[in-house]
Structures are given as C-alpha cells and as structure tokens.
Design an enzyme around this catalytic site. Structure first.
Site, PDB file in Angstrom:
ATOM      1  N   ASP A  93      16.566  22.555   7.167  1.00 31.91           N
ATOM      2  CA  ASP A  93      17.922  22.265   8.049  1.00 31.91           C
ATOM      3  C   ASP A  93      18.348  20.685   7.972  1.00 31.91           C
ATOM      4  O   ASP A  93      17.656  20.050   8.573  1.00 31.91           O
ATOM      5  CB  ASP A  93      17.265  22.470   9.616  1.00 31.91           C
ATOM      6  CG  ASP A  93      18.436  22.456  10.437  1.00 31.91           C
ATOM      7  OD1 ASP A  93      19.435  22.277  10.311  1.00 31.91           O
ATOM      8  OD2 ASP A  93      18.223  22.601  11.652  1.00 31.91           O
ATOM      9  N   ALA A  94      19.280  20.728   7.087  1.00 32.86           N
ATOM     10  CA  ALA A  94      19.740  19.347   6.706  1.00 32.86           C
ATOM     11  C   ALA A  94      21.176  19.284   7.170  1.00 32.86           C
ATOM     12  O   ALA A  94      21.691  17.848   7.133  1.00 32.86           O
ATOM     13  CB  ALA A  94      19.661  19.179   5.221  1.00 32.86           C
ATOM     14  N   LYS A  95      22.019  20.244   7.359  1.00 34.16           N
ATOM     15  CA  LYS A  95      23.344  20.172   7.670  1.00 34.16           C
ATOM     16  C   LYS A  95      24.301  19.202   6.921  1.00 34.16           C
ATOM     17  O   LYS A  95      25.068  18.260   7.330  1.00 34.16           O
ATOM     18  CB  LYS A  95      23.444  19.759   9.228  1.00 34.16           C
ATOM     19  CG  LYS A  95      22.709  20.952  10.182  1.00 34.16           C
ATOM     20  CD  LYS A  95      23.178  20.326  11.388  1.00 34.16           C
ATOM     21  CE  LYS A  95      22.472  21.516  12.455  1.00 34.16           C
ATOM     22  NZ  LYS A  95      20.996  21.370  12.322  1.00 34.16           N
ATOM     23  N   ARG A  96      24.056  19.249   5.587  1.00 29.96           N
ATOM     24  CA  ARG A  96      24.795  17.944   4.528  1.00 29.96           C
ATOM     25  C   ARG A  96      26.310  18.546   4.471  1.00 29.96           C
ATOM     26  O   ARG A  96      26.538  19.628   4.586  1.00 29.96           O
ATOM     27  CB  ARG A  96      23.976  18.397   3.281  1.00 29.96           C
ATOM     28  CG  ARG A  96      22.509  17.867   3.263  1.00 29.96           C
ATOM     29  CD  ARG A  96      22.346  16.606   3.696  1.00 29.96           C
ATOM     30  NE  ARG A  96      20.956  16.265   3.276  1.00 29.96           N
ATOM     31  CZ  ARG A  96      20.342  14.998   3.995  1.00 29.96           C
ATOM     32  NH1 ARG A  96      20.937  14.337   4.903  1.00 29.96           N
ATOM     33  NH2 ARG A  96      19.156  14.804   3.460  1.00 29.96           N
TER      34      ARG A  96
END
Length: 271
Positions: A93-96
């Site tokens: 879960d990084a939401k890049r």
C-alpha cells in the site's frame, strides 16, 4: 503465478475475502516487543502467523515502515510471507503517483526491491503514470477510485461530462487502462452505494475495500454491494481492529480471534 490467479486461489483455499492490513504503529506495539531490535518485523510476523489461514491477502502500508527507517524490516516481512505462506499475495500500500520516469523507479521499488505481488497507485496524473507498473505482467496494479476517507469527495465527486470523477476512473480502468487484466480498484466500505456502482461498471475486476473496523464501514452492506456472481471479487481490508485487539503479550491470539470473527461475518453475506 499472476496476482489475479494468486488472489482467486486464496479466496477459495482459505474461504476468505479478508485482507489484513499491516500498519505497525510503534506507539501501539506490545511492551514485550519494544525492548529489542526488529520489533516491527517481530510484531507483523506474529500477526501474519496468527492469521495466514484466514486471509486472502496481506497489505503492508509502506509509510509505517519508512517513517521508522524500517524499510529493511518490510523487505524481511514480505520475504517471510512468501516463504512461509506461498500463495497469499502481498499488496504494497504505497498509493504512488508520479511522471513515467519516476514511476519506473517506484515500480522497481515495489516489485523488485520489496517483491510485492501488487501495489496501490493514484490515477490523478493519468495513464502514463501507471503504465510503468503494468510492464510487470505478473503483478497487480490497484488504482484509487472511491476512497474510504470523507475528504475523498472533494475530488472524487466532482463532475466531468455529467459523471463523478470516481465513475470516470472506473470506466477508464475497465476500457482503456486494464489492457492485460492486471488492475483492481480501491473503493471504500464507508460508501456501499458507490461500491455497487463501481461493481456495475467494472464487472468482475477485483476491488480492494478498506474502511471496515475502526472506520465504521458496514460489512453486510459492503459484501452485498461488492460481491461478484460467485461470491468473491473483493479484498475487504481490516487493519487496526485486528492488529491492536490486545496490547498485551496475547496480541497475536487476540488478532486471530478478531480476524476469524471478521472473516466469518463477511462469509455470511457472500451468497
């Protein structure tokens, strides 16, 4: 094995749509762990061991590791999950979200450094910001669509050509972006009507659904809105309610109890 194949197998093998989020907050770790090095890894490993037969995926949130200079423990954790529980996918879960040349390095970070099976990304900068992730054909790319936070409405409900932005994202993911079948969407459990609408738009595409537990999303409404015809199609995430079910040395057993109850509650409404 492709991410989508791993996920489908885990749905069946563990009879579960539950995804456990691994968000290790140092201030909430049991005192028995905080006196030694590697406490974040030790805590997460214990949670994984206690819940691995109850889940369809694990989702470590990168910020909880990076803020503590614990990226090495994140690498260690993902490697441990893959070795000890092969077939359970790990979603980073990084939401890049960044331009293509930078996104190439974020993709390498997720898939080569951390060896994650999937990663969360933002669609705000358009398809070319997501394309570098899609060149990894066995990996999943999970796109923010209708997020669980209240402030998501500030942008996601703005209208374009008479439709809210989150619906346009779902349509683009269905029609233009998901050329190799790698994509999923993030849709919050706090908005079951929007889950239903996204499901209508994207068909059987996997949905990552945060927002049950502490955020207050209703499990029955979520499952009924998001399930596919075969009663799957979702990774319903719970993090804090499971991780911090106890602050004592029995934290792993307590986490298992909450995870099992959550998995079983979800299963009541799958068919």
């Amino acid at each position: 094995m492709r991410f989508t194949e791993q996920l489908a197998a885990a749905w069946q093998r563990n009879n579960s749509l539950l995804c456990v989020g691994l968000d290790p907050d140092p201030a909430r770790l049991p005192a028995s762990l905080t006196t030694s090095g590697g406490a974040i890894f030790s805590f997460c490993r214990a949670i994984v061991d206690a819940t691995a037969d109850l889940v369809c995926a694990f989702k470590p949130q990168i910020a909880y590791f990076a803020s503590q200079r614990a990226e090495d423990q994140l690498e260690q954790l993902i490697a441990y999950i893959h070795e000890a529980y092969p077939g359970i996918p790990v979603i980073l879960d990084a939401k890049r979200g960044d331009i293509g040349s930078t996104a190439e390095h974020y993709a390498k970070e997720a898939f080569e450094r951390y060896q994650a099976d999937a990663v969360t990304v933002s669609p705000y900068m358009g398809f070319d910001s997501m394309q570098p992730y899609l060149v990894h054909p066995d990996k999943g790319v999970i796109v923010l669509c209708r997020t669980s936070n209240a402030g998501g409405s500030d942008v996601q409900f703005l209208e374009t050509n008479g439709r809210p932005v989150y619906q346009v994202v779902a349509e683009r993911a269905r029609d233009a972006w998901n050329t190799s079948g790698q994509m999923g969407l993030v849709v919050g459990a706090t908005f079951p009507q929007e889950i239903r609408r996204v499901r209508e738009i994207v068909g059987d595409m996997p949905l990552l659904i945060p927002g049950i537990g502490v955020q207050g999303g209703d499990i029955e409404a979520t499952v009924r809105a998001g399930r596919t015809a075969d009663g799957t199609g979702m990774m319903i995430n719970s993090s804090r309610a499971i991780l911090y079910a106890s602050s004592d040395s029995d934290f792993a057993d307590a986490a298992r109890g909450v995870a099992q109850a959550t998995r079983d509650q979800i299963n009541q409404y799958r068919n």
